[in-house]
Design an enzyme around this catalytic site. Structure first.
Site, PDB file in Angstrom:
ATOM      1  CG  HIS A   1       3.140   0.637  -5.400  1.00  0.00           C
ATOM      2  ND1 HIS A   1       3.308   1.715  -4.583  1.00  0.00           N
ATOM      3  CD2 HIS A   1       3.699  -0.419  -4.757  1.00  0.00           C
ATOM      4  CE1 HIS A   1       3.934   1.349  -3.466  1.00  0.00           C
ATOM      5  NE2 HIS A   1       4.200   0.054  -3.553  1.00  0.00           N
TER       6      HIS A   1
ATOM      7  N   GLY B   1       0.811  -1.215   0.000  1.00  0.00           N
ATOM      8  CA  GLY B   1       0.000   0.000   0.000  1.00  0.00           C
ATOM      9  C   GLY B   1       0.841   1.259   0.000  1.00  0.00           C
TER      10      GLY B   1
ATOM     11  CB  VAL C   1       8.932   4.432 -11.233  1.00  0.00           C
ATOM     12  CG1 VAL C   1       8.405   5.835 -11.499  1.00  0.00           C
ATOM     13  CG2 VAL C   1       8.294   3.421 -12.176  1.00  0.00           C
TER      14      VAL C   1
ATOM     15  CE  LYS D   1      13.345   1.880  -3.720  1.00  0.00           C
ATOM     16  NZ  LYS D   1      13.026   1.037  -2.597  1.00  0.00           N
TER      17      LYS D   1
ATOM     18  CG  HIS E   1       5.184   4.880  -4.871  1.00  0.00           C
ATOM     19  ND1 HIS E   1       5.737   4.112  -5.882  1.00  0.00           N
ATOM     20  CD2 HIS E   1       5.665   4.352  -3.714  1.00  0.00           C
ATOM     21  CE1 HIS E   1       6.532   3.200  -5.365  1.00  0.00           C
ATOM     22  NE2 HIS E   1       6.496   3.319  -4.039  1.00  0.00           N
TER      23      HIS E   1
END
Ligand code: AMP
Length: 283
Positions: free
Chosen positions: A42, A36, A181, A154, A39
């Site tokens: 995700h 959760g 990202v 990431k 951003h």
């Protein structure tokens, strides 16, 4: 046209029933596991899943098992309403929102371990972390029975753990690893970036700066792992707010040298950040 809200599912049995029906109808199911505080990182995973699968489920679960006793489980950001709005805007079919008690009822002691990958770097700094990750990921796979599951580069070592778990335990799940990202200035997006206060946000750029320094040396032809590592450490040492857990150049499957994946974990104040880059690729 407004997208429909995702179906909210709270139990493994409920998710399995949904997924089973979709697969019987010939539709591929993609799963995006998250904790959760969604951003753009995700969202990039969700978009890839939506491109490749007819149905997409996103799980939101802050997994206590993967946090150490002195880590940030309690204060980890939780923003269910805004997360659900994001999932709706992205056209996600199912939001899987299990409870901690539902996932780990008293007496649930089974654990999954991926040996050799869980005792180096991130695994060495966070004992038990990857056991928590592997256990929850297998549980999510058993509940969602996805065709494909999407993870971010990431968290490179996590992606390696999950890839090996999926293969070794014959899950039949295809693991898709999506690019990191970043913010326009290079900082990798992370739910933990909200912890960065004042000067810490600027100081956090030392992670990507260190990766860039190693990448430049690599581009100039440097292949000595010690020299590439030293290039990262020089940048990190110049940032007074940074405390380095590790900065190494390793293989992206074993997380041991030799290799060309630069990986690092750095604490900026109370916030622990990680990042990585395949040397030789643009950054
Ligand atoms: P988390 O909610 O932090 O557990 O992350 C859920 C998934 O999103 C994991 O597979 C992460 O690797 C991925 N992810 C997190 N941050 C990024 C990012 N900046 N770019 C791409 N994927 C990311």
């Amino acid at each position: 046209m407004t997208a429909e809200a995702p179906l909210r599912v709270e139990t493994a049995a409920g998710l399995r029933a949904w997924s089973e029906a979709e697969r019987c109808a010939g539709r591929r199911v993609g799963l995006v596991p998250t904790m959760g505080a969604l951003h753009a990182g995700h969202v990039s995973l969700v978009r890839r899943a939506r491109l490749e699968c007819e149905r997409t489920a996103v799980s939101i679960f802050v997994n206590p098992l993967q946090f150490g006793p002195s880590e940030d489980f309690e204060r980890y950001p939780r923003r269910l309403d805004t997360d659900l709005a994001v999932l709706r805007a992205e056209g996600v079919d199912v939001a899987y929102l299990p409870s901690v008690d539902g996932m780990y009822p008293p007496g649930a002691t089974a654990r999954v371990r991926v040996a050799e990958l869980d005792d180096v770097l991130e695994g060495a700094c966070r004992p038990g972390h990857f056991e928590g990750v592997a256990t929850i990921v297998l549980k999510l796979f058993e509940a969602a029975r996805p065709d494909r599951a999407y993870f971010g580069q990431k968290d490179a070592q996590q992606a390696a753990v999950v890839t090996r778990l999926a293969r070794d335990l014959d899950t039949g799940v295809e693991i898709v690893v999506c690019p990191t990202v970043r913010e326009p200035d290079g900082l990798a997006l992370s739910s933990r970036n909200v912890y960065l206060a004042g000067d810490e946000r600027r100081a956090a750029l030392c992670l990507v700066d260190a990766l860039r320094a190693a990448n430049e040396r690599y581009g100039d032809g440097e292949r000595d792992p010690a020299a590439l590592r030293a290039a990262m450490h020089a940048v990190l040492a110049a940032e007074p707010m940074a405390r380095v857990d590790y900065a190494e150049v390793v293989d992206d499957a074993t997380f041991r040298p030799p290799g060309r994946l630069a990986v690092l974990a750095v604490r900026i104040g109370a916030t622990r950040l990680i990042d990585n880059h395949h040397l030789g690729e643009p950054l």
